[in-house]
Design an enzyme around this catalytic site. Structure first.
Site, PDB file in Angstrom:
ATOM      1  N   ASP A 175       3.218  -1.141  10.284  1.00  0.00           N
ATOM      2  CA  ASP A 175       1.801  -0.834  10.118  1.00  0.00           C
ATOM      3  C   ASP A 175       1.337  -0.097  11.378  1.00  0.00           C
ATOM      4  O   ASP A 175       2.138   0.190  12.268  1.00  0.00           O
ATOM      5  CB  ASP A 175       0.986  -2.111   9.865  1.00  0.00           C
ATOM      6  N   HIS A 248      -1.152   3.838   7.110  1.00  0.00           N
ATOM      7  CA  HIS A 248      -0.773   2.705   7.972  1.00  0.00           C
ATOM      8  C   HIS A 248       0.503   3.042   8.746  1.00  0.00           C
ATOM      9  O   HIS A 248       1.423   2.228   8.820  1.00  0.00           O
ATOM     10  CB  HIS A 248      -0.606   1.428   7.145  1.00  0.00           C
ATOM     11  N   ASP A 310      -1.154   2.056   0.299  1.00  0.00           N
ATOM     12  CA  ASP A 310      -2.582   1.734   0.334  1.00  0.00           C
ATOM     13  C   ASP A 310      -3.285   2.464   1.473  1.00  0.00           C
ATOM     14  O   ASP A 310      -2.652   2.887   2.442  1.00  0.00           O
ATOM     15  CB  ASP A 310      -2.785   0.231   0.533  1.00  0.00           C
ATOM     16  N   GLU A 311      -4.583   2.569   1.330  1.00  0.00           N
ATOM     17  CA  GLU A 311      -5.489   2.966   2.404  1.00  0.00           C
ATOM     18  C   GLU A 311      -4.978   4.152   3.234  1.00  0.00           C
ATOM     19  O   GLU A 311      -4.816   4.046   4.433  1.00  0.00           O
ATOM     20  CB  GLU A 311      -5.755   1.759   3.318  1.00  0.00           C
ATOM     21  N   TRP A 377      -4.283  -5.245  -5.532  1.00  0.00           N
ATOM     22  CA  TRP A 377      -4.973  -6.044  -4.506  1.00  0.00           C
ATOM     23  C   TRP A 377      -6.477  -5.823  -4.503  1.00  0.00           C
ATOM     24  O   TRP A 377      -7.241  -6.706  -4.164  1.00  0.00           O
ATOM     25  CB  TRP A 377      -4.385  -5.762  -3.121  1.00  0.00           C
ATOM     26  N   PHE A 403      -5.108 -14.976   1.726  1.00  0.00           N
ATOM     27  CA  PHE A 403      -5.161 -16.182   2.536  1.00  0.00           C
ATOM     28  C   PHE A 403      -5.647 -15.882   3.954  1.00  0.00           C
ATOM     29  O   PHE A 403      -5.664 -16.767   4.803  1.00  0.00           O
ATOM     30  CB  PHE A 403      -3.789 -16.873   2.556  1.00  0.00           C
ATOM     31  N   THR A 454      -2.316 -10.671   9.151  1.00  0.00           N
ATOM     32  CA  THR A 454      -2.414 -11.474  10.376  1.00  0.00           C
ATOM     33  C   THR A 454      -3.311 -10.892  11.467  1.00  0.00           C
ATOM     34  O   THR A 454      -3.153 -11.233  12.633  1.00  0.00           O
ATOM     35  CB  THR A 454      -1.003 -11.712  10.950  1.00  0.00           C
TER      36      THR A 454
HETATM   37  C1  TNX Z   1      -6.294  -4.447   3.296  1.00  0.00           C
HETATM   38  S1  TNX Z   1      -4.198  -5.273   1.200  1.00  0.00           S
HETATM   39  C2  TNX Z   1      -5.019  -4.048   3.624  1.00  0.00           C
HETATM   40  C3  TNX Z   1      -4.382  -4.575   4.842  1.00  0.00           C
HETATM   41  C4  TNX Z   1      -5.306  -5.469   5.606  1.00  0.00           C
HETATM   42  C5  TNX Z   1      -6.043  -6.372   4.647  1.00  0.00           C
HETATM   43  C6  TNX Z   1      -6.909  -7.395   5.306  1.00  0.00           C
HETATM   44  C7  TNX Z   1      -3.755  -3.878   1.642  1.00  0.00           C
HETATM   45  C8  TNX Z   1      -2.832  -3.241   0.756  1.00  0.00           C
HETATM   46  N1  TNX Z   1      -4.241  -3.317   2.767  1.00  0.00           N
HETATM   47  O1  TNX Z   1      -3.921  -3.493   5.619  1.00  0.00           O
HETATM   48  O2  TNX Z   1      -4.564  -6.217   6.520  1.00  0.00           O
HETATM   49  O3  TNX Z   1      -6.852  -5.574   3.810  1.00  0.00           O
HETATM   50  O4  TNX Z   1      -7.429  -8.312   4.377  1.00  0.00           O
END
Ligand code: TNX
Length: 736
Positions: A175, A248, A310-311, A377, A403, A454
């Site tokens: 990440d 990431h 993601d993201e 998610w 969690f 985390t």
């Molecule tokens: C979103 S869940 C993210 C993570 C973060 C998390 C914190 C996901 C695919 N991406 O990078 O740690 O939210 O809740």
């Protein structure tokens, strides 16, 4: 020693029989070689916990027999404890292993304490169990990038999973804040990319943000990875490695800047969030990623490779000549099409190596790669869409499976990322979304997983605290299947949970114990305001006092008709249990009115329901994840409060939560209508504080108040979550 059959996850069928089997040093065991993992575990567990050592014997003579029965479903087992001995049957190694895990929970808790007790004999009540899992994918995830955890801890984590019959460990290895797996071909990934200069302390939303000034990092060598994989195998756990792309990726880019569009040197990230520097889709990047994946594929024997997805903000791609040319050349629509192209290229490579690819639900954007499995998610929409397109899906919606969210609203909870995910909500989770139920597409739901990000878990103890006891509830969801009657099943679950928490005590595993918390709820009943005090478990006593008065035993809801402060404490046999409870109720003019909102609050942030807007109780001053704040994602709100009869009012107040780092924005304007007219549109000021207080004069007699709250809109460029809809969080609407 006696035993209690309080197995989690609950088995399909359990019937007690009369009599006992007595296990001693003279007990013997027969098992077919295929079930050696189960046998090794059982022998080691008994030896560690009691000193009893079990010898082998032929089947006819053995008191414990573990044999094959092909009629038993995959991963299922039967466990029969009779006076003369124990028989376990399974059709595969997992099934035999899970039978042993059930047996373990039938044995006295003290066995969990290794090498300390010598026990000569264990008396085990006779019973028959038949059991098999509801879902084939039962996962737990762990992020080792935001914080790094050594090999020994990863092994311990795997033992937690195995004990609750989880079969998959999703290992989030890369990440922005650190690259954690040795890749022989690219040594800079761990030499540079595994270490950051310092780390954010406190919460991301704190202003100003503070850093600890201490270098931080670590990684797993390939040798260590192999050791962990072997350990997982001995616990029937498959590991899914995650190598994040195209976003990431800041740690990787810090090691090899040419992987980004700008080739600029950047540091490993020192705070949380989403970062704009992502991999650039150029030949050099694909060569790099394919080489990295080849080493990963070589190491991990499982079927799946997780590639994140993601993201990934597209701002760099939008500004990159190469990316724009590629979009034209490939006839793609836009940068989402480019993301889809990127992921599909990677999938081809993974498939060519005989593996399957998993990605987060963003991989749906711009078109899903042909064979991908989707991990949903951001709610369940991704899962629904993908399953309808014939793709396998795994459910990890943040509303039920994160969690890293708070498990209690109590102000003393250790700092967490946000959100509110109490145990009962996890327990009530159904991995099959409503829209898929009773359709063939439901068969594409492989299962579900709890995610452990985390950012706010720097220590092993804090991970344990966030994982337990919610992992028990998740194990029951994925193994026993979703509950059909939340209230009765949850009560039964809690009865089984208490002794399991005792096992955690014996193993010195930290956990969040909210079983002895008291909760207070304002309810309206036939024009009266009633305050109920509840606690999750049975057989305890709540004592309360009002406005500092005499302490009394709570027997029924309290009638509220003025401002009150309620203090309460839980007792068992006159011994105080759990934390002291306190709540303040402001009996304002709207508390006995009714309220309607044009949209429902978001499932992750609507714990109190819309009534929380006028229940007399304020939300937390420091966190938005509780039963009082309501969160709405991008909606324009119309809140209508209706009084039982025309009411003279003079003032309306409310508050909005601001946490821009987490996409929460206060609205810019607000409008109020009443019987005595529409008040002039209110322009709300910008503020640096986390809470924006709004106090409005409104003099007159009215039968209703309608408050229009337009959403802030889309998050501007350059800020966390840019391009996404902003959240609106609103607290109590106080009418005087
Ligand atoms: C979103 S869940 C993210 C993570 C973060 C998390 C914190 C996901 C695919 N991406 O990078 O740690 O939210 O809740």
């Amino acid at each position: 020693m006696a035993c209690d059959a309080t197995i989690i996850p609950a088995p399909d069928q359990l019937e007690m029989r009369s009599g006992h089997f007595i296990l001693t040093n003279n007990s013997t065991l027969f098992a077919i070689p295929e079930f050696k993992t189960a046998v090794n575990f059982l022998k080691a567990y008994l030896l560690n916990g009691t000193g009893i050592s079990i010898d082998s014997a032929p089947q006819a003579a053995a008191s414990i027999v573990i044999i094959k029965d092909n009629s038993i479903p995959k991963e299922g087992y039967s466990l029969s404890i009779l006076k003369k001995g124990i028989t376990i049957k399974a059709s595969d190694g997992q099934g035999a292993f899970y039978a042993v895990q059930s047996l373990r929970q039938i044995l006295p808790p003290v066995l969990e304490k290794s090498n300390t007790t010598i026990i000569d004999s264990i008396t085990i009540a006779c019973m028959e169990i038949k059991d098999a899992p509801r879902f084939s994918y039962r996962g737990m995830h762990l992020d080792v990038s935001r914080h790094f955890f050594p090999k020994e801890f990863i092994k311990q984590y795997i033992t937690w999973l195995a004990a609750l019959k989880f079969n998959t460990f999703h290992w989030h290895l890369t990440d922005d804040q650190g690259w954690r797996i040795e890749i022989k071909k690219y040594p800079e990934l761990t030499r540079k990319g595994a270490f950051r200069k310092e780390t954010l302390i406190g919460h991301y939303n704190d202003t100003p943000q503070r850093f600890d000034g201490k270098p931080y990092g670590g990684f797993y060598t390939q040798q260590e990875v192999k050791e962990i994989i072997a350990f997982a195998k001995a616990h029937h756990v498959t590991i899914i490695p995650e190598i994040e792309l195209p976003g990431h990726a800041q740690a990787a880019i810090s090691a090899y800047p040419s992987l980004s569009c700008t080739a600029q040197e950047i540091p490993v990230a020192t705070k949380w969030g989403v970062f704009e520097n992502i991999y650039c889709p150029k030949p050099e990047t694909f060569t790099f990623l394919k080489n990295v994946l080849d080493e990963v594929i070589e190491l991990f024997p499982g079927t799946y490779i997780h590639i994140g997805g993601d993201e990934a903000p597209k701002s760099r791609w939008d500004a990159c000549t190469h990316c724009q040319q590629l979009i034209n050349q490939m006839g793609l629509e836009d940068s989402h099409g480019l993301q889809s192209y990127f992921i599909t290229e990677i999938e081809k490579h993974i498939n060519a190596r005989g593996k399957k690819m998993i990605g987060w639900d963003e991989i749906l954007e711009g078109g899903l790669a042909p064979n991908a499995t989707v991990m949903s998610w951001r709610g369940t929409q991704g899962a629904i869409a993908a399953a309808k397109q014939g793709h396998d899906v795994i459910l990890t919606p943040s509303s039920h499976a994160y969690f890293d969210y708070y498990q209690a609203a109590h102000q003393e909870e250790p700092t967490a990322i946000g959100g509110y995910l109490p145990l009962k909500k996890v327990f009530g989770f159904n991995p099959v979304p409503k829209a898929l139920q009773q359709t063939d597409a439901a068969l594409h739901v492989l299962g579900a997983q709890g995610n452990v990000w985390t950012e706010y878990m720097a220590t092993q103890d804090q991970i344990a605290y966030m994982v337990f006891p919610r992992i028990f509830a998740m194990s029951e969801v994925v193994w026993s299947g979703p509950t059909k009657n939340l209230e009765t099943d949850y009560a039964d679950f809690l009865v089984r949970l208490e002794p399991n928490l005792k096992r955690l005590d014996l193993k010195q595993i930290n956990y969040g114990n909210h079983l002895y918390d008291i909760e207070g709820d304002v309810v309206k009943n036939q024009g009266k305001v009633i305050y109920n005090l509840t606690t999750p478990t049975q057989g305890k006593e709540i004592k309360y006092s009002i406005n500092g008065g005499k302490q009394q035993v709570y027997t029924q809801g309290l009638h509220i008709s003025k401002d009150v402060i309620i203090n309460a404490q839980l007792y068992k046999d006159n011994l105080a249990l759990g934390r002291a409870f306190s709540d303040t109720i402001h009996y304002h003019k709207a508390i006995n009115a009714s309220v309607v909102v044009n949209v429902a609050p978001h499932p992750a942030y609507g714990a109190g329901g819309t009534d929380a807007l006028i229940n007399g109780v304020l939300g937390s001053n420091t966190r938005f994840a509780d039963k009082q704040w309501l969160g709405f994602w991008g909606d324009d709100l119309q809140i209508t409060i209706t009084f039982a009869k025309p009411t003279k009012i003079s003032k309306i107040s409310t508050r909005f939560y601001k946490a821009n780092g987490q996409w929460l924005y206060a609205p810019k304007t607000l409008e109020i209508q009443t019987d005595f007219g529409t008040l002039p549109m209110v322009k709300l000021p910008a503020t640096d504080q986390p809470i924006l207080d709004v106090n409005l004069k409104a003099d007159g007699i009215t039968s209703f108040i309608k408050i229009s709250v337009p959403s802030f809109g889309v998050i501007p460029d350059g800020l966390q979550g840019a391009g996404n809809k902003a959240w609106t969080f609103i607290d109590e609407i106080v009418v005087e």
